[in-house]
Enzyme design. Structure first.
Site, PDB file in Angstrom:
ATOM      1  N   ASN A   1       0.813  -1.212   0.000  1.00 19.18           N
ATOM      2  CA  ASN A   1       0.000   0.000   0.000  1.00 19.18           C
ATOM      3  C   ASN A   1       0.847   1.264   0.000  1.00 19.18           C
ATOM      4  O   ASN A   1       0.476   2.261  -0.618  1.00 19.18           O
ATOM      5  CB  ASN A   1      -0.916   0.005   1.229  1.00 19.18           C
TER       6      ASN A   1
ATOM      7  N   GLY B   1      -4.038 -12.404   1.360  1.00 20.56           N
ATOM      8  CA  GLY B   1      -3.284 -11.411   0.615  1.00 20.56           C
ATOM      9  C   GLY B   1      -2.110 -12.029  -0.123  1.00 20.56           C
ATOM     10  O   GLY B   1      -1.490 -12.991   0.354  1.00 20.56           O
TER      11      GLY B   1
ATOM     12  N   ASP C   1       0.857 -10.942  -0.571  1.00 18.94           N
ATOM     13  CA  ASP C   1       2.105 -10.869   0.186  1.00 18.94           C
ATOM     14  C   ASP C   1       2.197 -12.002   1.201  1.00 18.94           C
ATOM     15  O   ASP C   1       3.276 -12.581   1.403  1.00 18.94           O
ATOM     16  CB  ASP C   1       2.240  -9.511   0.869  1.00 18.94           C
TER      17      ASP C   1
ATOM     18  N   THR D   1       2.869  -1.774   6.258  1.00 13.21           N
ATOM     19  CA  THR D   1       1.820  -0.829   6.641  1.00 13.21           C
ATOM     20  C   THR D   1       0.902  -1.478   7.674  1.00 13.21           C
ATOM     21  O   THR D   1       0.548  -0.883   8.688  1.00 13.21           O
ATOM     22  CB  THR D   1       1.016  -0.400   5.408  1.00 13.21           C
TER      23      THR D   1
END
Length: 261
Positions: free
Chosen positions: A9, A107, A109, A132
């Site tokens: 992000n 996600g 990642d 983040t």
């Protein structure tokens, strides 16, 4: 050589993968990648600075938590390299089972981190990624069995700053004493020290359930902030996500080749 990208992000990390290793990596602001042409300009500069010829890239592999950029990577790959990128997702047949309620919600990642941990550190692991947001991913007997998500330190601090009239943004680091004598240290103790103890408690509870010998692997830009003194990280691997992306890509290409006969 493969171009691998961990699109977050806030920041995006690019890496060059060749013969089982990340040779180079660069971290840039994700906001610089709004079009395929901007992506080309940025990557050309990075690769030239690293003495890497763009034309030597044979594959593109992307783990993105910013869905709108997926199409930008496709446009970039086709326009400038005549390549279709591989996008990391929780699919079957790549060596890890997804023992959670909704694998499609994991996600990219986190998928990459689990793949990387499984490939390089074994079938059991706790992976902490401090970006983040902070993610805790648990790998047991070669299966991803779940984890936790909590705000990262910058997110927590900016929430305080944006939702209050007088609290400032501050440089973040762990404060040794736990009674702040000024507003800045009060924020650091709440945000950094508080997150440290939250992670420590989560890891402790996971180990109670699964066994104390399961290794804790840390990655992400803020990992050193939490590895204080006798920290609870057994392994600090700043390239884990990129390595996982590359391994995922290799396994997907192998599946594609086998299915094509």
């Amino acid at each position: 050589m493969k171009l691998v990208a961990d699109v977050g992000n806030t920041n995006t990390v690019f890496g060059i993968w060749n013969r089982g290793k990340i040779l180079k990596n660069w971290r840039i602001s994700t906001g610089r990648l709004e079009t395929e042409d901007e992506m080309y300009v940025v990557l050309k500069q990075l690769l030239e600075a690293g003495n890497v010829d763009l034309k030597s890239i044979e594959d593109i592999c992307v783990a993105s938590v910013v869905p709108r950029l997926n199409s930008i990577f496709h446009y970039f790959g086709r326009k400038y390299l005549e390549l279709d990128p591989v996008l990391v997702t929780a699919i079957d047949g790549i060596g890890v089972k997804w023992d959670v309620d909704f694998p499609s919600e994991i996600g990219a990642d986190r998928v990459a981190n689990v793949i990387g941990a499984h490939e390089f550190y074994g079938k059991d692991a706790i992976v902490i990624d401090t970006g983040t947001a902070i993610t805790v991913d648990v790998l047991k007997d070669g299966a991803f069995i779940g984890g936790a998500i909590l705000p990262g330190p910058m997110m927590a601090m900016r929430a305080l700053f944006s939702k209050t009239a007088k609290l400032p943004e501050v440089d973040l680091f762990y404060v040794e004493n736990h009674i702040g004598k000024n507003t800045e240290d009060n924020i650091r103790i709440g945000v950094v020290n508080g997150t440290y103890y939250a992670l420590k408690a989560i890891i402790s509870k996971v180990k109670e359930e699964l066994g104390d010998k399961i290794p804790v692997i840390a990655t992400g830009g803020n990992s050193p902030m939490f590895n204080i003194g006798n920290g609870f990280f057994d392994i600090l691997d700043s390239d884990l996500t990129l390595k996982g992306i590359a391994v995922f890509c290799e396994r997907v290409r192998k599946l594609e080749k086998n299915s094509a006969g």
